[in-house]
Design an enzyme around this catalytic site. Structure first.
Site, PDB file in Angstrom:
ATOM      1  N   PHE A 107       0.851  -1.629   0.024  1.00 15.38           N
ATOM      2  CA  PHE A 107       0.155   0.009  -0.013  1.00 15.38           C
ATOM      3  C   PHE A 107       0.855   1.802  -0.248  1.00 15.38           C
ATOM      4  O   PHE A 107       0.280   2.312   0.009  1.00 15.38           O
ATOM      5  CB  PHE A 107      -0.776   0.162   1.222  1.00 15.38           C
ATOM      6  CG  PHE A 107      -0.539  -0.018   2.338  1.00 15.38           C
ATOM      7  CD1 PHE A 107      -0.905   2.036   2.972  1.00 15.38           C
ATOM      8  CD2 PHE A 107       0.246  -0.982   3.486  1.00 15.38           C
ATOM      9  CE1 PHE A 107      -0.506   2.314   4.724  1.00 15.38           C
ATOM     10  CE2 PHE A 107       1.080   0.212   4.510  1.00 15.38           C
ATOM     11  CZ  PHE A 107       0.496   1.059   5.154  1.00 15.38           C
ATOM     12  N   LYS A 108       2.198   1.486   0.667  1.00 17.63           N
ATOM     13  CA  LYS A 108       2.769   2.813   0.102  1.00 17.63           C
ATOM     14  C   LYS A 108       3.616   3.288  -0.977  1.00 17.63           C
ATOM     15  O   LYS A 108       3.202   3.785  -1.290  1.00 17.63           O
ATOM     16  CB  LYS A 108       4.008   1.914   1.041  1.00 17.63           C
ATOM     17  CG  LYS A 108       4.258   1.259   2.646  1.00 17.63           C
ATOM     18  CD  LYS A 108       4.249   2.427   3.583  1.00 17.63           C
ATOM     19  CE  LYS A 108       3.779   1.580   4.879  1.00 17.63           C
ATOM     20  NZ  LYS A 108       5.234   1.552   5.412  1.00 17.63           N
ATOM     21  N   ASP A 109       3.248   1.739  -1.769  1.00 25.65           N
ATOM     22  CA  ASP A 109       3.658   2.529  -3.365  1.00 25.65           C
ATOM     23  C   ASP A 109       2.089   3.775  -3.818  1.00 25.65           C
ATOM     24  O   ASP A 109       2.376   4.327  -4.719  1.00 25.65           O
ATOM     25  CB  ASP A 109       2.736   1.475  -4.339  1.00 25.65           C
ATOM     26  CG  ASP A 109       3.788   0.159  -4.100  1.00 25.65           C
ATOM     27  OD1 ASP A 109       5.411   0.572  -3.759  1.00 25.65           O
ATOM     28  OD2 ASP A 109       3.806  -0.751  -4.460  1.00 25.65           O
ATOM     29  N   MET A 112       4.023   6.657  -2.411  1.00 25.08           N
ATOM     30  CA  MET A 112       4.874   6.816  -2.790  1.00 25.08           C
ATOM     31  C   MET A 112       5.118   7.558  -3.993  1.00 25.08           C
ATOM     32  O   MET A 112       5.913   7.942  -3.992  1.00 25.08           O
ATOM     33  CB  MET A 112       5.936   6.134  -2.015  1.00 25.08           C
ATOM     34  CG  MET A 112       7.634   6.898  -1.206  1.00 25.08           C
ATOM     35  SD  MET A 112       7.439   7.207  -0.077  1.00 25.08           S
ATOM     36  CE  MET A 112       7.495   6.134   0.898  1.00 25.08           C
ATOM     37  N   THR A 140       7.594   1.198   3.707  1.00 18.95           N
ATOM     38  CA  THR A 140       8.126   1.607   3.359  1.00 18.95           C
ATOM     39  C   THR A 140       9.229   1.912   2.297  1.00 18.95           C
ATOM     40  O   THR A 140       9.240   2.742   1.002  1.00 18.95           O
ATOM     41  CB  THR A 140       8.001   3.007   4.793  1.00 18.95           C
ATOM     42  OG1 THR A 140       7.036   3.005   4.855  1.00 18.95           O
ATOM     43  CG2 THR A 140       8.771   4.525   4.168  1.00 18.95           C
TER      44      THR A 140
END
Length: 460
Positions: A107-109, A112, A140
């Site tokens: 989910f960090k994509d 980011m 992350t």
């Protein structure tokens, strides 16, 4: 729109400067001076449409709508699903929101990729360079490496806890081959990595000398970007349908994004359950009103092995009535003692924030992966399993339950195989990763050594 610090001793700044800075100069976290009103998403809008509107509301004219749309379009063009965060039904009145369709399967994509596009655009316009740092408990760092790899105006420095993340998580951050991406494996836990990053930002001369910024969930752009998928979930399931989000939580940025979506009017209401593993600091915060620092223990869900959830400061600031002096007092005491009983001005209103917490044991996490496989035929990652296990234990509700699936099972193949007896192969789009050479520097969790490394490896 201006952004202010939760600790009240930093000048208000605009959206771009708040995002580029990451942490406020007084050690606090940036929040909007006033919450913007953002219309709920509709099913006629694409994900890029909604993201553009949300970022534009926070940027408030600092960036043109055309520029923001370009940033968002580029950010999500590499996702394997056109919906970016699709919903799948898991049972009666229950859904899972898949947040692992980005380049690094986590989910960090979602945030980011957008941050990297924002940084490179703004820095190119200003003719500047920055050194960006992040502490990572797993995902992350990989997301940052993929997003900033080859960026023309950014040097990225990733701090991860040595041998406390999965080998696949490490591959995503150590195999880019990009000269602007640097990986430091520190011989301590995530909290030590995060403490070093905060210490770097506390030295304002060093920040100026290195043009330092951060992209952990302390960065407001992360929160703004993640609020978008809460809005699209509400649109997909019905604008008036009450939703109960179950959010696997470590640093609490993802849960905070749901709170923000609700504050800005994008949800019909808000109930967010922070699902945590045996590192149950959030449980103690919500149930006892006590903030304590403990040594994080290793679990099957390593990205959540965090004992000091940074984004709780933003929630505390809001429920206290935005009392910056009180927040400053609480966090100064916490820095000195590592153990604080929250004052009544925070403890009482916290129960009415829409947020709560529940923890799951390691054994339950492992059992849950096998249970979900039996029920649906799907392999889920151990972090998602913490979420589905918590959802399973919640009392019946008229609200539709949405569990956030935070990573692809392939990022944790050893754990998945142990729990289910099944392989969790890479999707075709990332299979080449396994054959690449890893590059990282192992070192002690020494703030001085990290400071010197950044100074000697940043490009001018």
């Amino acid at each position: 729109m201006k952004f202010i610090s939760t600790r009240g001793e930093a000048s208000a700044v605009g959206f771009v400067d708040a995002c580029l800075a990451g942490l406020a100069p007084d050690g606090g976290l940036y929040v909007p001076e006033e919450w913007p009103s953002i219309a709920p998403a509709t099913t006629e809008e694409s994900y890029v449409d909604v993201a553009t509107r949300v970022i534009a509301a926070f940027a408030d004219g600092e960036l043109s709508l055309e520029v923001i749309r370009g940033i968002c379009a580029r950010a999500y063009e590499r996702f394997s699903h056109q919906s970016v965060a699709p919903l799948v039904q898991t049972g009666p009145n229950a859904f899972m929101m898949e947040l692992h369709h980005g380049p690094t399967l986590a989910f960090k994509d979602v945030a980011m990729q957008m941050i990297a596009q924002l940084f490179d655009h703004v820095l190119a316009e200003r003719g500047e360079r920055m050194s960006v740092t992040c502490a990572t408990s797993g995902d992350t760092g990989g997301a940052a490496a993929a997003a900033f790899s080859g960026a023309g105006h950014v040097d990225l420095f990733i701090l991860h806890p040595f041998e406390r993340i999965s080998p696949v998580q490490r591959l995503f951050m150590t195999t880019t081959g990009a000269p602007n991406v640097h990986n430091l494996a520190l011989t301590d836990d995530f909290d030590a990595c995060q403490a070093i990053v905060k210490a770097l930002f506390a030295d304002r001369d060093y920040v100026r000398q290195t043009s330092l910024s951060g992209v952990n969930s302390i960065n407001w752009a992360r929160i703004a970007a993640q609020s978008v998928y809460y809005a699209t979930a509400q649109a997909a399931l019905g604008s008036d349908r009450p939703l109960r989000f179950v959010v696997p939580s470590g640093n609490m940025g993802d849960a905070l994004a749901g709170y923000v979506a609700a504050r800005c009017g994008m949800l019909s209401g808000f109930e967010g359950v922070c699902a945590v593993n045996e590192n149950d600091t959030l449980n103690v915060l919500f149930e006892q009103g006590r903030m304590r620092r403990e040594q994080a223990v290793a679990t099957p869900s390593p990205a959540m092995d965090i004992s000091v959830p940074s984004n709780f400061e933003r929630i505390a600031f809001e429920v206290s009535g935005r009392d910056a002096s009180l927040i400053r007092q609480v966090y100064n005491q916490f820095a000195q003692t590592g153990d604080v009983d929250l004052p009544s001005q925070i403890k009482g209103p916290l129960r009415c924030s829409g947020l709560s917490s529940q923890s799951i044991s390691n054994d339950t996490t492992m059992t849950e992966m096998a249970t979900v496989l039996g029920e649906t035929g799907w392999l889920i990652c151990p972090h998602t399993a913490v979420g589905t296990a918590v959802a399973r234990s919640l009392p019946p509700s008229e609200s539709t339950t949405v569990v956030l699936s935070t990573a692809h099972a392939a990022k944790f193949p050893e754990t998945v195989e142990q729990a289910t007896g099944r392989d969790a192969p890479f999707p075709d789009r990332v299979k080449a990763l396994a054959g690449r050479t890893e590059v990282f520097e192992k070192m002690a969790a020494d703030p001085g050594a990290v400071r010197e490394y950044i100074l000697t490896h940043q490009r001018t």
